[in-house]
Design a protein around this motif. Structure first.
Motif, short mmCIF file in Angstrom:
data_model
loop_
_atom_site.label_atom_id
_atom_site.label_comp_id
_atom_site.label_asym_id
_atom_site.label_seq_id
_atom_site.Cartn_x
_atom_site.Cartn_y
_atom_site.Cartn_z
N ARG A 150 0.85 -1.19 0.00
CA ARG A 150 0.00 0.00 0.00
C ARG A 150 0.89 1.24 0.00
O ARG A 150 1.98 1.23 0.59
N ALA A 151 0.40 2.28 -0.65
CA ALA A 151 1.07 3.58 -0.56
C ALA A 151 0.34 4.40 0.50
O ALA A 151 -0.90 4.45 0.52
N VAL A 152 1.10 5.01 1.37
CA VAL A 152 0.54 5.90 2.39
C VAL A 152 0.99 7.32 2.02
O VAL A 152 2.18 7.57 1.82
N LEU A 153 0.03 8.21 1.89
CA LEU A 153 0.33 9.58 1.48
C LEU A 153 -0.08 10.55 2.58
O LEU A 153 -1.15 10.40 3.17
N ALA A 154 0.77 11.53 2.83
CA ALA A 154 0.42 12.59 3.78
C ALA A 154 0.69 13.92 3.11
O ALA A 154 1.84 14.24 2.77
N HIS A 155 -0.37 14.67 2.91
CA HIS A 155 -0.28 15.96 2.21
C HIS A 155 -0.42 17.11 3.21
O HIS A 155 -1.54 17.43 3.64
#
Ligand code: HSE
Length: 318
Positions: free
Chosen positions: A180-185
């Protein structure tokens, strides 16, 4: 109703193009993956008048240029019309789902959505490699350079390696199951043009060797389901060290992701979004760790956990 028909000779069509993570740590300008959780939509309509008119821009970004030459989607369509001369013009409505200057490939997605939608208006639709070249012209408007690491995954979907600019060759690289890719913007704007402008023009020989090994290790790890190789090679020793000071608490966010079991963590494209790869079982912990560090630094952030699916831009219902 013929006005809504999608396919060759349609008079109007709508396409969705996903967001993307450029560079993927070790593939500066050549490697990226699509993020279907968010994206841009373009609706194009044939006009009798030649050229491109941007009729409307809606969504999460309001202040994008309406002059086609200065707009990534508009410029892509102009390039398409100039080369193909199909005997009609195009009116464009752009719906932005990707925040501006987020490092999530927003300009690329607008360009890709526009050319995929416009392709449905052509008597003989083009293949994706041809569309890629037009979308690259648009991407150059926003970043000031021709790079493909957001355009190609947004168009083709999945983890995508692109070799070449004038004659690009695209390879969809398999991603091991369960990743899974975990993204934090973090809620801040970062100019891709500026983030490129601060990069040094040369690379130390030792860093060149290290980065080359990491790119080769990462790609081979993906092809052979070798998570240990992916983890060992998931480190950008060239670009990230020069840019990370632009992102509040980047070191802490990255450390939190790795401590929670991430395979790797780096800057998404030019930033400020930070991304990690992890196995599904660790993804929530990785997300929580990254978000907690942004919050501790006083920065609000949106987060996503997404699979890396080989699904790129597509025609959708209006
Ligand atoms: N590869 C590009 C960069 C991506 O890092 O500048 C920009 O979205």
């Amino acid at each position: 109703m013929s006005q809504q028909r999608v396919g060759p000779r349609a008079t109007t069509a709508t396409a969705f193009a996903p967001a993307s993570v450029g560079n993927v740590a070790i593939g500066f300008d050549i490697l990226g993956f699509s993020v279907n959780a968010l994206g841009d939509r373009a609706t194009v309509t044939r006009t009798d008048a030649p050229g491109v008119v941007i009729t409307n821009t809606t969504g999460v970004v309001s202040d994008i240029p309406r002059e086609p030459e200065k707009n990534t989607a508009g410029r892509s369509l102009l390039a398409m019309l100039e080369q193909l001369d199909p005997g009609f013009g195009i009116a464009l409505h752009l719906e932005k789902g990707i925040p501006l200057g987020s490092g999530l490939g927003g300009s690329a997605a607008s360009a890709v959505a526009a050319v995929v939608a416009a392709n449905a208006l052509l008597p003989e639709p083009l293949d994706k490699i041809e569309l890629l070249k037009f979308a690259m012209q648009g991407e150059a408007v926003s970043s000031g350079s021709l790079h493909v690491d957001n355009i190609a995954p947004s168009l083709f979907g999945g983890l995508v390696l692109t070799v070449g600019i004038d004659h690009p060759r695209v390879k969809q690289v398999p991603v091991p199951a369960g990743i899974r890719a975990v993204l934090a913007h973090p809620h801040m704007y970062m100019s891709t043009r500026d983030a490129r402008g601060l990069l040094k023009g040369s690379v130390e020989m030792s860093d060149f060797v290290w980065q080359t090994a990491n790119l080769a290790g990462f790609i081979s790890g993906c092809y052979t389901d070798d998570l240990d190789m992916i983890r060992a090679s998931f480190e950008d020793v060239v670009i990230q060290p020069q840019r990370q000071k632009l992102i509040p608490a980047f070191d802490q966010v990255r450390t939190a992701a790795l401590d929670a079991g991430a395979l790797g963590c780096s800057i998404s494209g030019a930033g400020p979004t930070v991304f990690a790869w992890s196995l599904e079982a660790q993804a929530e912990g990785v997300r929580g760790g990254m978000l907690a560090e942004f919050v501790r630094a006083g920065v609000e952030a949106d987060t996503w956990i997404v699979p890396i699916e080989p699904v790129g831009a597509r025609i959708v219902l209006p």
